[in-house]
Design a protein around this motif. Structure first.
Motif, PDB file in Angstrom:
ATOM      1  N   THR A  58     -22.048  -2.610 -43.773  1.00  0.00           N
ATOM      2  CA  THR A  58     -23.475  -2.617 -43.494  1.00  0.00           C
ATOM      3  C   THR A  58     -24.128  -3.789 -44.219  1.00  0.00           C
ATOM      4  N   GLU A  60     -27.458  -4.688 -43.323  1.00  0.00           N
ATOM      5  CA  GLU A  60     -28.869  -4.308 -43.415  1.00  0.00           C
ATOM      6  C   GLU A  60     -29.028  -2.920 -42.820  1.00  0.00           C
ATOM      7  N   HIS A  83     -23.953  -6.388 -29.440  1.00  0.00           N
ATOM      8  CA  HIS A  83     -22.857  -6.934 -30.239  1.00  0.00           C
ATOM      9  C   HIS A  83     -22.729  -8.432 -30.076  1.00  0.00           C
ATOM     10  N   THR A  87     -20.674  -9.558 -35.610  1.00  0.00           N
ATOM     11  CA  THR A  87     -21.825  -8.798 -36.066  1.00  0.00           C
ATOM     12  C   THR A  87     -22.270  -7.864 -34.948  1.00  0.00           C
ATOM     13  N   ARG A  88     -22.535  -6.623 -35.321  1.00  0.00           N
ATOM     14  CA  ARG A  88     -22.958  -5.615 -34.361  1.00  0.00           C
ATOM     15  C   ARG A  88     -24.277  -4.999 -34.821  1.00  0.00           C
ATOM     16  N   PHE A  89     -25.052  -4.551 -33.859  1.00  0.00           N
ATOM     17  CA  PHE A  89     -26.324  -3.898 -34.144  1.00  0.00           C
ATOM     18  C   PHE A  89     -26.243  -2.472 -33.629  1.00  0.00           C
ATOM     19  N   TYR A  90     -26.412  -1.530 -34.539  1.00  0.00           N
ATOM     20  CA  TYR A  90     -26.334  -0.111 -34.205  1.00  0.00           C
ATOM     21  C   TYR A  90     -27.670   0.551 -34.433  1.00  0.00           C
ATOM     22  N   THR A 106     -31.830   1.614 -37.933  1.00  0.00           N
ATOM     23  CA  THR A 106     -31.130   0.488 -37.316  1.00  0.00           C
ATOM     24  C   THR A 106     -30.250  -0.128 -38.401  1.00  0.00           C
ATOM     25  N   SER A 107     -29.140  -0.703 -37.953  1.00  0.00           N
ATOM     26  CA  SER A 107     -28.214  -1.299 -38.898  1.00  0.00           C
ATOM     27  C   SER A 107     -27.590  -2.554 -38.316  1.00  0.00           C
ATOM     28  N   THR A 108     -27.440  -3.547 -39.163  1.00  0.00           N
ATOM     29  CA  THR A 108     -26.670  -4.734 -38.831  1.00  0.00           C
ATOM     30  C   THR A 108     -25.337  -4.569 -39.546  1.00  0.00           C
ATOM     31  N   ARG A 110     -21.363  -5.981 -40.093  1.00  0.00           N
ATOM     32  CA  ARG A 110     -20.368  -7.051 -39.942  1.00  0.00           C
ATOM     33  C   ARG A 110     -18.993  -6.405 -39.908  1.00  0.00           C
TER      34      ARG A 110
END
Length: 130
Positions: A58, A60, A83, A87-90, A106-108, A110
């Motif tokens: 994680t 962010e 995605h 790096t992916r955004f969840y 929300t999370s960024t 890697r």
């Protein structure tokens, strides 16, 4: 914690039993637990999507709280929003047993190679095992 489901599309559902010992005042669960529960769901979603050879880290995490979380069954759900190469955004939320959304996050994330992450950990700690 119980992992209810994960899917290869990048989704996960985890159930938690919020306890009175996790409350800070007037029976309200402390926000750190809530943040951790949603973060764990997003991490499990990333692992389901990307396989066992990666370590989701994680970078962010942003959490918005909408209603008090009380002791009892809580449901953390997460899904892949977008995605990139590494790096992916969840996104995710925490709901109570009635389906009321209590918090969203929300999370960024890697994606790190598992072998490289273990080796870096060994080097950083001077350990022969990770």
């Amino acid at each position: 914690m119980r992992i209810v489901s994960t899917d290869a599309e990048g989704g996960a559902r985890l159930d938690y039993e919020a306890k009175r010992e996790q409350c800070h005042s007037r029976g309200v669960v402390q926000g750190g637990f809530i943040s951790g529960w949603i973060d764990a769901a997003m991490t499990h979603a990333a692992m389901a999507k990307n396989g066992p050879g990666i370590v989701p880290m994680t970078l962010e995490l942003k959490v918005s709280f909408f209603a008090p979380t009380r002791p009892g069954l809580e449901i953390a759900e997460a899904w892949l929003e977008r995605h990139g190469k590494r790096t992916r955004f969840y996104e995710g939320h925490l709901k109570d047993a009635n389906g009321t959304v209590l918090a969203k996050a929300t999370s960024t994330i890697r994606l790190a190679d598992m072998v490289r992450a273990i080796e870096a950990s060994k080097q950083a700690t001077g350990s022969k095992t990770a």
